[in-house]
Design a protein around this motif. Sequence first.
Motif, PDB file in Angstrom:
ATOM      1  N   PHE A  15     -27.784  57.047 -24.915  1.00  0.00           N
ATOM      2  CA  PHE A  15     -26.548  57.716 -24.746  1.00  0.00           C
ATOM      3  C   PHE A  15     -25.967  58.151 -26.290  1.00  0.00           C
ATOM      4  N   LYS A  16     -25.111  58.986 -26.224  1.00  0.00           N
ATOM      5  CA  LYS A  16     -24.300  59.216 -27.476  1.00  0.00           C
ATOM      6  C   LYS A  16     -22.891  58.839 -27.435  1.00  0.00           C
ATOM      7  N   PRO A  17     -22.269  58.092 -28.265  1.00  0.00           N
ATOM      8  CA  PRO A  17     -20.707  58.091 -27.977  1.00  0.00           C
ATOM      9  C   PRO A  17     -19.698  59.000 -28.384  1.00  0.00           C
ATOM     10  N   LEU A  18     -18.526  59.058 -27.939  1.00  0.00           N
ATOM     11  CA  LEU A  18     -17.828  60.009 -28.255  1.00  0.00           C
ATOM     12  C   LEU A  18     -16.850  59.575 -29.360  1.00  0.00           C
ATOM     13  N   ARG A  19     -16.476  60.233 -30.239  1.00  0.00           N
ATOM     14  CA  ARG A  19     -15.744  59.735 -31.314  1.00  0.00           C
ATOM     15  C   ARG A  19     -14.375  59.219 -30.979  1.00  0.00           C
ATOM     16  N   THR A  20     -13.522  59.806 -30.073  1.00  0.00           N
ATOM     17  CA  THR A  20     -12.254  59.657 -29.710  1.00  0.00           C
ATOM     18  C   THR A  20     -11.907  58.398 -28.602  1.00  0.00           C
ATOM     19  N   GLU A  21     -13.127  58.344 -28.116  1.00  0.00           N
ATOM     20  CA  GLU A  21     -13.088  57.403 -26.971  1.00  0.00           C
ATOM     21  C   GLU A  21     -14.017  56.101 -27.101  1.00  0.00           C
ATOM     22  N   TRP A  22     -13.773  54.747 -27.145  1.00  0.00           N
ATOM     23  CA  TRP A  22     -14.604  54.126 -27.380  1.00  0.00           C
ATOM     24  C   TRP A  22     -15.736  53.759 -25.893  1.00  0.00           C
ATOM     25  N   TRP A  23     -15.112  54.086 -24.789  1.00  0.00           N
ATOM     26  CA  TRP A  23     -15.545  54.037 -23.660  1.00  0.00           C
ATOM     27  C   TRP A  23     -16.524  55.022 -23.153  1.00  0.00           C
ATOM     28  N   HIS A  24     -16.283  56.180 -23.609  1.00  0.00           N
ATOM     29  CA  HIS A  24     -17.122  57.411 -23.050  1.00  0.00           C
ATOM     30  C   HIS A  24     -18.511  57.525 -23.850  1.00  0.00           C
ATOM     31  N   PHE A  25     -19.412  57.705 -23.011  1.00  0.00           N
ATOM     32  CA  PHE A  25     -20.920  58.103 -23.545  1.00  0.00           C
ATOM     33  C   PHE A  25     -21.519  59.156 -22.747  1.00  0.00           C
ATOM     34  N   ASN A  26     -22.128  60.091 -23.454  1.00  0.00           N
ATOM     35  CA  ASN A  26     -22.781  61.460 -23.235  1.00  0.00           C
ATOM     36  C   ASN A  26     -24.219  61.086 -23.063  1.00  0.00           C
ATOM     37  N   TYR A  27     -24.972  61.722 -22.077  1.00  0.00           N
ATOM     38  CA  TYR A  27     -26.301  61.539 -22.083  1.00  0.00           C
ATOM     39  C   TYR A  27     -27.083  62.627 -22.711  1.00  0.00           C
ATOM     40  N   CYS A  28     -26.453  63.689 -22.910  1.00  0.00           N
ATOM     41  CA  CYS A  28     -26.870  64.734 -23.656  1.00  0.00           C
ATOM     42  C   CYS A  28     -25.700  65.646 -24.359  1.00  0.00           C
ATOM     43  N   SER A  29     -26.116  66.676 -24.959  1.00  0.00           N
ATOM     44  CA  SER A  29     -24.828  67.437 -25.471  1.00  0.00           C
ATOM     45  C   SER A  29     -24.501  68.512 -24.373  1.00  0.00           C
ATOM     46  N   ARG A  30     -23.314  69.114 -24.621  1.00  0.00           N
ATOM     47  CA  ARG A  30     -22.898  70.088 -23.644  1.00  0.00           C
ATOM     48  C   ARG A  30     -23.654  71.397 -23.542  1.00  0.00           C
ATOM     49  N   ALA A  31     -24.325  71.825 -24.712  1.00  0.00           N
ATOM     50  CA  ALA A  31     -25.152  72.907 -24.697  1.00  0.00           C
ATOM     51  C   ALA A  31     -26.370  72.593 -24.108  1.00  0.00           C
ATOM     52  N   GLN A  32     -27.132  71.442 -24.043  1.00  0.00           N
ATOM     53  CA  GLN A  32     -28.133  71.186 -23.184  1.00  0.00           C
ATOM     54  C   GLN A  32     -27.895  71.027 -21.674  1.00  0.00           C
ATOM     55  N   ALA A  33     -26.412  70.427 -21.273  1.00  0.00           N
ATOM     56  CA  ALA A  33     -26.164  70.512 -19.969  1.00  0.00           C
ATOM     57  C   ALA A  33     -26.414  71.732 -19.409  1.00  0.00           C
ATOM     58  N   LYS A  34     -25.507  72.643 -20.016  1.00  0.00           N
ATOM     59  CA  LYS A  34     -25.211  74.072 -19.759  1.00  0.00           C
ATOM     60  C   LYS A  34     -26.610  74.691 -19.451  1.00  0.00           C
ATOM     61  N   LYS A  35     -27.703  74.331 -20.071  1.00  0.00           N
ATOM     62  CA  LYS A  35     -28.809  74.981 -20.155  1.00  0.00           C
ATOM     63  C   LYS A  35     -29.625  74.508 -19.133  1.00  0.00           C
ATOM     64  N   SER A  36     -29.685  73.250 -18.754  1.00  0.00           N
ATOM     65  CA  SER A  36     -30.685  72.458 -18.016  1.00  0.00           C
ATOM     66  C   SER A  36     -30.235  71.940 -16.951  1.00  0.00           C
ATOM     67  N   TYR A  37     -28.988  71.892 -16.650  1.00  0.00           N
ATOM     68  CA  TYR A  37     -28.119  71.143 -15.233  1.00  0.00           C
ATOM     69  C   TYR A  37     -27.197  72.012 -14.698  1.00  0.00           C
ATOM     70  N   ARG A  38     -26.734  71.525 -13.580  1.00  0.00           N
ATOM     71  CA  ARG A  38     -25.844  72.160 -12.838  1.00  0.00           C
ATOM     72  C   ARG A  38     -24.556  71.643 -12.823  1.00  0.00           C
ATOM     73  N   VAL A  39     -23.402  72.335 -12.792  1.00  0.00           N
ATOM     74  CA  VAL A  39     -22.200  71.716 -12.703  1.00  0.00           C
ATOM     75  C   VAL A  39     -22.029  71.351 -11.258  1.00  0.00           C
ATOM     76  N   ILE A  40     -21.121  70.131 -10.866  1.00  0.00           N
ATOM     77  CA  ILE A  40     -20.977  69.574  -9.579  1.00  0.00           C
ATOM     78  C   ILE A  40     -19.538  70.405  -9.145  1.00  0.00           C
ATOM     79  N   ARG A  41     -19.646  71.210  -8.109  1.00  0.00           N
ATOM     80  CA  ARG A  41     -18.495  72.149  -7.610  1.00  0.00           C
ATOM     81  C   ARG A  41     -18.215  71.129  -6.369  1.00  0.00           C
TER      82      ARG A  41
END
Length: 282
Positions: free
Chosen positions: A256-282
């Motif tokens: 995971f990668k931390p978010l600069r502005t929120e100590w509690w928030h962690f991303n598994y991948c980048s937003r660009a990777q998510a848009k390319k390889s994963y689906r949004v939850i509708r």
Amino acid sequence: MAHGTFVSIATIKRADGCPYFGHLSFVYSLQTSYLCSNSSVVLTSWHNPSVQHIHIYKMKKILVWLMLVTTGMTAQTTHRLSPTARSLEKRGYVNVQKLDPSIQVSLMYARPDNFTGTVLYDDLREAYLHPHAAHALVKAQKRLQQLRPDLCLKVYDAARPMAIQQKMWNKVKGTPKYFYVSNPAHGGGLHNYGLAVDLTLCTLKGDTLDMGTKIDYMGAAAHIDKESQLVASRHISKQAQRHRELLRKVMRYAGFKPLRTEWWHFNYCSRAQAKKSYRVIR
């Protein structure tokens, strides 16, 4: 409860104080939901498949305990998922506690004590993630248990349907807080893919550790890029900084990668990777 309810395995001490491991079955009578005085417990030998009457206990306390255990087991098996949870599972998202029950969950948007001041999750109480992120979170939990067996991860938010993201955006648009919330019109954020998690550290009893600010705090004290200055100015304690560093250490270990502005928030991948390889939850 059916007559002659069977409890799989239990440990009971014999009269001489030694533990007896065996199957427990008990026969009881019910009168207007109260146990009768003639209730009894029959122990069946673990090693001998034939029924052997070892002891007859005419003790209400044992039966009450057994009834509570079996009632709890029944409640678990008959638990019905909420519509949101069913929808997430149908789409392939994973309940993180099914992968690792030691991970604690307390969804902050299922309560009004969050930055919006309202309940956003009407029915969701479980933390779901995309399988890739869910397994990575379990890896982080196991690493934390290696480093600090007295601690565990506690999840405050995970997969977030876009409809909930819209509710959240409606609360902050036009206010200074908009900076902290992803705009659904721009595709939302990684929570909306099940690829981000908000979490903290807690004791095995569930008591959260000092992290300098409460989770969901929107301000400079929650930023991770100037923590030394925050400690020097006494906005956060040195202990809080160490706790944040430990959280980042185990989460980075799992990918995971931390978010600069929120100590509690962690991303598994980048937003660009998510848009390319994963689906949004509708």
